[in-house]
Design an enzyme around this catalytic site. Sequence first.
Site, PDB file in Angstrom:
ATOM      1  N   GLN A 101     -50.677  38.316  54.585  1.00 48.58           N
ATOM      2  CA  GLN A 101     -50.195  37.806  55.866  1.00 48.58           C
ATOM      3  C   GLN A 101     -48.919  36.987  55.662  1.00 48.58           C
ATOM      4  OE1 GLN A 101     -53.136  36.014  58.376  1.00 48.58           O
ATOM      5  NE2 GLN A 101     -51.665  35.705  60.007  1.00 48.58           N
ATOM      6  N   PHE A 102     -47.781  37.648  55.799  1.00 44.18           N
ATOM      7  CA  PHE A 102     -46.492  36.990  55.585  1.00 44.18           C
ATOM      8  C   PHE A 102     -46.245  35.868  56.583  1.00 44.18           C
ATOM      9  CE2 PHE A 102     -45.277  39.995  58.837  1.00 44.18           C
ATOM     10  CZ  PHE A 102     -44.254  39.368  59.532  1.00 44.18           C
ATOM     11  N   THR A 103     -46.915  35.893  57.732  1.00 44.18           N
ATOM     12  CA  THR A 103     -46.684  34.869  58.755  1.00 44.18           C
ATOM     13  C   THR A 103     -47.173  33.482  58.323  1.00 44.18           C
ATOM     14  OG1 THR A 103     -48.732  35.403  59.927  1.00 44.18           O
ATOM     15  CG2 THR A 103     -46.718  36.533  60.649  1.00 44.18           C
TER      16      THR A 103
END
Length: 148
Positions: free
Chosen positions: A78-80
Amino acid sequence: MRAVIQRVTRAEVMINQKSVGKIDQGFMILLGIHESDSIEDVAYLVRKISKLRVFEDDAGKMNLSIQEIQGSILSVSQFTLYADTKKGNRPSFIEAARPEAAIPLYELFNQQLKELDIPVETGEFGADMAVSLINDGPVTIIIDTKDK
């Protein structure tokens, strides 16, 4: 690396309404990879997660690790987790690792957990995923390798 670890009684990730990863008791892990992360960050995080004592023993105390309860992990990239929201209303993700750097580290993270005999299910890197879970407790722990 930044990990949001949730103790779950079950968790599942779906892509296009098809289940691609599903576990019962264990950890749902959302994993963010920073542009400066390395294999040392992977090793540190795997060590911490595998020894994290947040499952209840017979006395009801959080005293057991995922290995001791023979739990599983659902790992989702999850890059966020590296969203920068300081300016304006649209998050910036410039600190998140690019896929060519993040994918090998994500795969190494999952492989090292498997080498500890922890069953690992995953989502699909970069896919639009629907994640569902039952957070047990609720227990949610955040570990950031930059804070070690």
